[in-house]
Motif scaffolding. Structure first.
Motif, PDB file in Angstrom:
ATOM      1  N   ASP A  46     -25.340   5.376 -14.858  1.00 47.46           N
ATOM      2  CA  ASP A  46     -23.786   5.627 -14.598  1.00 47.46           C
ATOM      3  C   ASP A  46     -23.717   6.628 -15.629  1.00 47.46           C
ATOM      4  OD1 ASP A  46     -24.037   4.333 -16.914  1.00 47.46           O
ATOM      5  OD2 ASP A  46     -22.686   2.956 -16.330  1.00 47.46           O
ATOM      6  N   ASN A  47     -24.515   7.355 -16.259  1.00 42.39           N
ATOM      7  CA  ASN A  47     -24.181   8.556 -17.107  1.00 42.39           C
ATOM      8  C   ASN A  47     -23.381   8.199 -18.303  1.00 42.39           C
ATOM      9  OD1 ASN A  47     -25.544  10.123 -15.393  1.00 42.39           O
ATOM     10  ND2 ASN A  47     -23.906  10.946 -14.544  1.00 42.39           N
ATOM     11  N   SER A  48     -23.449   7.070 -18.594  1.00 43.69           N
ATOM     12  CA  SER A  48     -22.747   6.461 -19.999  1.00 43.69           C
ATOM     13  C   SER A  48     -23.537   6.557 -21.161  1.00 43.69           C
ATOM     14  CB  SER A  48     -22.167   4.983 -19.704  1.00 43.69           C
ATOM     15  OG  SER A  48     -23.441   4.000 -19.359  1.00 43.69           O
ATOM     16  N   PRO A  49     -22.829   6.605 -22.364  1.00 43.78           N
ATOM     17  CA  PRO A  49     -23.702   6.543 -23.554  1.00 43.78           C
ATOM     18  C   PRO A  49     -24.392   5.456 -23.806  1.00 43.78           C
ATOM     19  CG  PRO A  49     -21.219   6.458 -24.101  1.00 43.78           C
ATOM     20  CD  PRO A  49     -21.620   6.766 -22.455  1.00 43.78           C
ATOM     21  N   VAL A  50     -25.235   5.355 -24.675  1.00 41.39           N
ATOM     22  CA  VAL A  50     -26.337   4.292 -24.897  1.00 41.39           C
ATOM     23  C   VAL A  50     -25.803   3.898 -26.288  1.00 41.39           C
ATOM     24  CG1 VAL A  50     -28.504   3.668 -25.549  1.00 41.39           C
ATOM     25  CG2 VAL A  50     -28.113   5.086 -23.594  1.00 41.39           C
ATOM     26  N   PRO A  51     -25.501   2.459 -26.477  1.00 44.23           N
ATOM     27  CA  PRO A  51     -24.970   2.054 -27.816  1.00 44.23           C
ATOM     28  C   PRO A  51     -26.102   1.837 -28.933  1.00 44.23           C
ATOM     29  CG  PRO A  51     -25.307   0.184 -26.284  1.00 44.23           C
ATOM     30  CD  PRO A  51     -25.507   1.602 -25.475  1.00 44.23           C
ATOM     31  N   TYR A  52     -25.940   1.345 -30.028  1.00 44.36           N
ATOM     32  CA  TYR A  52     -27.013   1.090 -31.063  1.00 44.36           C
ATOM     33  C   TYR A  52     -27.529  -0.066 -30.895  1.00 44.36           C
ATOM     34  CZ  TYR A  52     -29.448   0.315 -35.305  1.00 44.36           C
ATOM     35  OH  TYR A  52     -30.466   0.033 -36.153  1.00 44.36           O
ATOM     36  N   PHE A  53     -26.687  -1.222 -30.593  1.00 42.81           N
ATOM     37  CA  PHE A  53     -27.135  -2.598 -30.395  1.00 42.81           C
ATOM     38  C   PHE A  53     -27.525  -3.053 -29.028  1.00 42.81           C
ATOM     39  CE2 PHE A  53     -24.702  -2.642 -34.541  1.00 42.81           C
ATOM     40  CZ  PHE A  53     -25.910  -2.998 -35.268  1.00 42.81           C
ATOM     41  N   GLY A  54     -28.517  -3.885 -28.605  1.00 45.03           N
ATOM     42  CA  GLY A  54     -28.603  -4.503 -27.347  1.00 45.03           C
ATOM     43  C   GLY A  54     -30.227  -4.344 -26.929  1.00 45.03           C
ATOM     44  N   GLU A 126     -41.437   7.655 -22.114  1.00 49.53           N
ATOM     45  CA  GLU A 126     -41.989   6.223 -21.768  1.00 49.53           C
ATOM     46  C   GLU A 126     -41.349   4.886 -22.266  1.00 49.53           C
ATOM     47  OE1 GLU A 126     -46.582   4.446 -22.854  1.00 49.53           O
ATOM     48  OE2 GLU A 126     -46.007   6.659 -23.295  1.00 49.53           O
ATOM     49  N   ILE A 127     -40.880   4.943 -23.449  1.00 47.64           N
ATOM     50  CA  ILE A 127     -40.303   4.028 -23.830  1.00 47.64           C
ATOM     51  C   ILE A 127     -38.945   3.882 -23.355  1.00 47.64           C
ATOM     52  CG2 ILE A 127     -39.090   3.265 -25.987  1.00 47.64           C
ATOM     53  CD1 ILE A 127     -42.267   3.385 -26.195  1.00 47.64           C
ATOM     54  N   ALA A 128     -38.093   4.767 -22.972  1.00 44.39           N
ATOM     55  CA  ALA A 128     -36.706   4.887 -22.385  1.00 44.39           C
ATOM     56  C   ALA A 128     -36.609   4.512 -21.056  1.00 44.39           C
ATOM     57  CB  ALA A 128     -36.094   6.073 -22.671  1.00 44.39           C
ATOM     58  N   GLU A 129     -37.580   4.924 -20.152  1.00 46.68           N
ATOM     59  CA  GLU A 129     -37.539   4.783 -18.562  1.00 46.68           C
ATOM     60  C   GLU A 129     -37.379   3.302 -18.377  1.00 46.68           C
ATOM     61  OE1 GLU A 129     -40.505   6.999 -16.813  1.00 46.68           O
ATOM     62  OE2 GLU A 129     -39.284   8.940 -17.235  1.00 46.68           O
ATOM     63  N   PRO A 130     -38.265   2.461 -18.911  1.00 48.56           N
ATOM     64  CA  PRO A 130     -37.957   1.002 -18.367  1.00 48.56           C
ATOM     65  C   PRO A 130     -36.611   0.496 -18.689  1.00 48.56           C
ATOM     66  CG  PRO A 130     -40.045   1.055 -19.522  1.00 48.56           C
ATOM     67  CD  PRO A 130     -39.499   2.470 -19.831  1.00 48.56           C
ATOM     68  N   MET A 131     -35.746   0.800 -19.821  1.00 45.02           N
ATOM     69  CA  MET A 131     -34.687   0.671 -20.128  1.00 45.02           C
ATOM     70  C   MET A 131     -33.436   1.406 -19.236  1.00 45.02           C
ATOM     71  SD  MET A 131     -34.691   0.748 -24.336  1.00 45.02           S
ATOM     72  CE  MET A 131     -36.283   0.290 -25.178  1.00 45.02           C
ATOM     73  N   GLY A 132     -34.005   2.359 -18.523  1.00 40.30           N
ATOM     74  CA  GLY A 132     -33.248   3.200 -17.564  1.00 40.30           C
ATOM     75  C   GLY A 132     -32.217   4.047 -18.517  1.00 40.30           C
ATOM     76  N   ILE A 133     -32.990   4.510 -19.417  1.00 42.97           N
ATOM     77  CA  ILE A 133     -32.251   5.682 -20.234  1.00 42.97           C
ATOM     78  C   ILE A 133     -32.974   7.099 -20.090  1.00 42.97           C
ATOM     79  CG2 ILE A 133     -32.199   6.434 -22.793  1.00 42.97           C
ATOM     80  CD1 ILE A 133     -31.858   3.282 -23.354  1.00 42.97           C
ATOM     81  N   GLY A 134     -32.019   8.069 -20.272  1.00 39.21           N
ATOM     82  CA  GLY A 134     -32.386   9.407 -20.406  1.00 39.21           C
ATOM     83  C   GLY A 134     -31.904  10.245 -21.416  1.00 39.21           C
TER      84      GLY A 134
END
Length: 457
Positions: A46-54, A126-134
């Protein structure tokens, strides 16, 4: 800077502060190239920002990278806020709004810089893709409001966040909603530093124009090409912008130290804790202004080093020079920015040519250019013609400098190929920002959202 310094060496005189800067002098055969780049971190769904925690978060990214790379974690209290290479040569850090930064190792050529950034981006993907992060590579946060942007749990950022509104109108935008590419370069003597700083200070606005890539804010065009450049016009003018004394033919390390002494501090670190010190300048600190407020109130070289890292002129002097004028951008621009400045500053003939070209540029006209470039880019009028004409001349000087440097090294390396993104800008007469605006008004049908897919790393 990924890690604040705790050097406890006491300071006994202003001369020691000047000497600290002069200790950056090194022979030409030890000149290196240190490239830094920041990127916005977003959830691809959804192109939303990634938080620090979670579970899917900035901290999880850092921990995943730490496990994979073996780099040492950098912490603030209980929170991981970065990673440091064991040799001390490279670092990964987080900016206030979660922007992910690689501070690259000091390398010998731009080919190594490109390889380093490519390896870094592959590793974080490599680390980010499984988390759905770009990761997005442009100069300004295109859709998120300040309120939507996460805040990283870093003590110095808490101090800066509360202080910024007291000294300018755009400091929080700078901290939380901009990204840059930067290159750090060496000097061999005070005279060499002087020439490089004078030339690069005068040409920094031209770099802002060439690398402009921040035309969107909060989901719509913001009226600028480099919104990031516009933001820097009113962050904290005591510590940022052009430095008039660098236009003089006789300025040196002492002038910069004297200027830095009279800029308010952000903090001092004692026993791992940050103590706000925005009410005193470093000179007042040296004169005992914090006596009674902190136990170890005498300044140290660690305090000076940290203070230098909180100054934001367009070209920053430490024990090297930092070029600070460019927006963030796609991968090829991570290579183009250091190529541009290395070509201008690391070859004697190119540096002489750039110095001759700019020798009669006065502070007032360069400052005026700095004020119009964020909106007008390469179309800005300068000395009777559009800035793009000067840009062509400067890029050609850089190209000649790179080729001469490569011939001198005799290693068969051609670094001039990395100027290709700038050649394209000059050939099209359009910056990346103007390309983005054309997409917005055309194929993107008035939406900014496609930028996350088409310009992610």
């Amino acid at each position: 800077m990924a890690r604040d310094t705790t050097d406890q060496t006491p300071i006994s005189s202003v001369q020691e502060l000047t000497d600290y800067l002069a200790a950056g002098n090194k022979p030409k055969d030890r000149f290196r190239i240190g490239t830094e780049h920041e990127k916005f971190v977003f959830f691809r769904k959804d192109n939303s920002p990634v938080p620090y925690f979670g579970e899917a978060s900035i901290s999880a990214l850092l921990k995943g990278l730490q496990a994979k790379s073996g780099w040492e974690p950098i912490t603030d209290g209980d929170n991981i806020i970065g990673l440091g290479e064991q040799s001390g040569m490279g670092a990964i850090s987080i900016e206030p709004g979660g922007q992910f930064e690689l501070s690259g190792a000091p390398l010998e050529n731009i080919h190594q810089t490109c390889k380093e950034s490519n390896q870094h981006l592959a590793q974080v993907r490599e680390i980010a893709e499984p988390m759905g992060i770009g990761f997005l590579g442009i100069g300004g946060s295109p859709t998120w409001t300040y309120a939507e942007t996460p805040h990283m749990p870093k003590s110095r950022y808490e101090i800066m966040t509360s202080y910024m509104p007291d000294v300018g109108t755009r400091g929080l935008d700078m901290m939380y909603r901009t990204c840059t590419i930067q290159v750090n370069l060496d000097f061999s003597s005070e005279d060499d530093m002087r020439r490089k700083m004078r030339v690069s200070m005068k040409l920094q606005s031209l770099a802002t124009a060439l690398f402009a890539s921040s035309p969107f804010t909060e989901g719509k065009p913001n009226g600028a090409l480099s919104w990031r450049g516009d933001v820097w016009r009113d962050v904290d003018n005591q510590r940022s912008g052009l430095l008039d004394f660098t236009f003089r033919d006789d300025f040196g390390f002492k002038d910069y130290a004297e200027w830095a002494l009279d800029v308010p501090m952000y903090f001092v670190m004692r026993d791992g804790h940050y103590h706000r010190a925005t009410h005193v300048t470093f000179r007042q600190f040296m004169n005992g202004a914090l006596k009674g407020e902190i136990t170890a109130y005498e300044p140290t070289m660690g305090d000076w080093t940290n203070h230098l890292s909180t100054l934001f002129p367009d070209v920053r002097l430490k024990r090297f020079l930092e070029m600070r004028g460019a927006d963030g951008g796609p991968w090829r621009r991570i290579c183009a920015l250091p190529a541009f400045w290395v070509g201008l500053l690391y070859d004697d003939a190119a540096l002489q040519a750039a110095d001759e070209l700019t020798k009669d540029w006065g502070f007032a006209e360069v400052n005026a250019l700095r004020n119009v470039v964020p909106d007008e880019g390469l179309k800005a009028a300068f000395r009777g013609h559009a800035l793009i004409e000067t840009a062509r001349e400067v890029v050609n000087i850089s190209r000649a400098g790179l080729k001469a440097r490569n011939r001198l090294n005799g290693d068969g390396v051609d670094e001039s190929i990395f100027l290709a993104p700038l050649d394209e800008v000059l050939a099209k007469k359009a910056t990346l920002a103007e390309d983005l605006l054309a997409l917005y008004h055309g194929r993107w049908n008035g939406s900014v959202e496609p930028v996350f897919q088409e310009y992610q790393y």
